[in-house]
Scaffold this motif. Structure first.
Motif: not given
Length: 505
Positions: A173, A177, A304, A308
């Motif tokens: 992540f 990010v 994100f 995921a």
């Protein structure tokens, strides 16, 4: 039935020794590392990786200011990222070799200290010394190489199977990010303090905190323990490279990842600058900080969702198809292609739609981040993983994002020569030439998708071979030359923290 304490190890050394030929379905943790400590170790690694990518893309968030400060064109601006990536990839094999043989905690701590000090020093270079700034940015890549080649292998030695996939998803992540935060934090700190140099003075403070956390929290896990591979020993570096070259799924997935790196490298540096010029060319007011905030927000959200979705889709699809990982990666790159192409094409007439298309393109591009790492970790045996990480970094950056930012700048500047000299730096010309240069990225996505489809042909066989060798059922001894047959097994994990920088031999 006795209930286990949360602070007790999930898997102890003797548990795996007793079930040598089978790795449990839910595995953590090497040696006597508790659940809580293992998860906190992943959190620390995530925090460092987040900072790693924040630092890397802070430059992109203030690129226009840097160009104005040093009076440089697009070619020189692209070189800032290129020299960083070149040093990063050159030193990765060195740290990969060390990471397979020495205490990883000390290597990471030293590298992050170096990276923090160099980043801070770069903020004090005067406007007449652009090449000194370039050299310092190149040296920053050395510090980052020490971390990127090693951190995923620590997670691999703590966890296995589905739990490892989830932990890698959390760890990766940090890429989108951290990249997004780099744009946002860098641009807004520069705006708040009135100088772009302050953007480079924020991450070094956090870097020192990371070094402290490494030495307090991290404990060196025994290599291969989570998979029952604690019997493995190091082979020679040349032998490691030969075996990696023979692992087709590793080679092909690395080439696929190279295409990902090419596209992300180009977008990361030039997308905010491109949108700034597009908006200016349409006669609207454009603020570099606001554009960096929008692009950073898109990158964070896409990261994100993409990371995921990719990890979970792969985990579920793997239940019915063992080739799921490379197929999901191929799907992501191929689906990214039309969104990226039309996002560029429509930007000159409709900015909001362009932002939306870029968001979807980035989301599909981010599907593969944690999956690629997982592929490497299960087709390569534990004692070669840092070397494999280093080789993948070297190849993917050498042929990917080491050259793509510079290439986009060079193509843009070359196209600008067709215009009158007094118009070449105008927003309309800048946006037009950058857009045309950007059109090579969708085609690279298609090539990358092809490499991942080819990976799917070999992934199952390579994984089974690595698992057998790790569990002592394969022909590992045949890979090692006779003059290495007396190498002792790798040190036990509870001895490693006390050994400092002693090699595992």
């Amino acid at each position: 039935m006795e209930r286990k304490k949360d602070t007790s190890p999930i898997v102890r050394n003797n548990d795996i020794a007793e079930s040598h030929v089978r790795t449990p379905d839910v595995e953590v943790v090497a040696g006597d590392i508790s659940k809580h400590r293992a998860y906190f170790m992943v959190f620390v690694l995530l925090f460092i990786n987040l900072l790693n990518y924040m630092d890397r893309f802070t430059i992109a968030g203030v690129l226009v200011d840097i160009q104005n400060y040093y009076h440089i064109g697009n070619s020189e601006a692209g070189l800032i990222q290129t020299v960083f990536i070149v040093s990063y990839m050159i030193f990765s094999p060195i740290f990969g070799y060390l990471g397979d043989r020495y205490n990883r905690k000390f290597i990471m701590g030293g590298g992050i200290t170096l990276w923090s000090l160099l980043t801070l020093s770069g903020s004090f270079i005067g406007k007449d010394h652009f090449w000194a700034f370039i050299l310092i940015r190149a040296a920053v890549g050395i510090g980052e190489a020490s971390y990127s080649t090693i951190a995923p292998t620590i997670i691999a030695d703590l966890f296995a199977k589905d739990l490892r996939t989830r932990m890698l998803m959390v760890f990766y992540f940090a890429i989108p990010v951290g990249s997004g935060l780099g744009y946002v934090v860098g641009a807004n700190i520069a705006k708040a303090f009135g100088a772009w140099q302050w953007a480079l003075r924020f991450t070094p403070v956090l870097g020192i905190i990371c070094v402290i956390l490494i030495f307090i929290v991290l404990k060196e896990p025994q290599r291969g323990h989570a998979e029952g591979g604690s019997h493995l020993r190091n082979s020679s570096y040349l032998q490691d490279l030969k075996e990696l070259a023979k692992t087709k799924s590793f080679v092909l997935s690395t080439l696929g990842f190279t295409c990902v790196a090419f596209v992300t490298g180009a977008l990361a540096l030039w997308a905010p600058s491109y949108m700034f010029n597009v908006i200016k060319a349409q006669g609207q007011d454009a603020d570099e900080g606001n554009i960096a905030f929008i692009f950073g927000g898109i990158t964070v959200a896409a990261g994100f969702i993409g990371v995921a979705l990719g990890a979970e889709a792969s985990r579920r699809y793997k239940r019915i198809n063992p080739r799921a990982d490379p197929l999901v990666c191929a799907f992501g790159l191929l689906m990214c292609t039309p969104f990226l192409f039309f996002g560029l094409w429509i930007s000159e007439s409709n900015i909001p739609v362009s932002w939306a298309l870029i968001f979807f393109g980035e989301t599909f591009l981010c599907l593969n981040w944690s999956i690629i790492a997982d592929i490497l970790l299960y087709v390569v045996i534990p004692t070669r993983r840092s070397t494999a990480e280093a080789v993948q970094i070297l190849i993917s950056h050498a042929l990917g994002d080491a050259g793509s930012p510079y290439l986009i700048g060079v193509i843009s500047d070359a196209l600008a020569t067709k215009y009158p000299k007094d118009e070449q730096l105008s927003p309309s010309v800048e946006s037009s030439t950058l857009r045309n240069a950007f059109y090579i990225t969708p085609f690279v996505c298609v090539i990358g998708g092809g490499f991942f489809l080819a990976t799917a042909l070999f992934i199952q066989k390579d994984r089974e071979k690595a698992e057998k060798i790790t569990k002592g059922l394969g022909d590992y001894d045949e890979e090692i030359s006779e003059d290495e047959s007396d190498i002792e097994p790798i040190l036990r994990s509870d001895d490693e923290d006390n050994e400092g920088m002693q090699p595992f031999a």
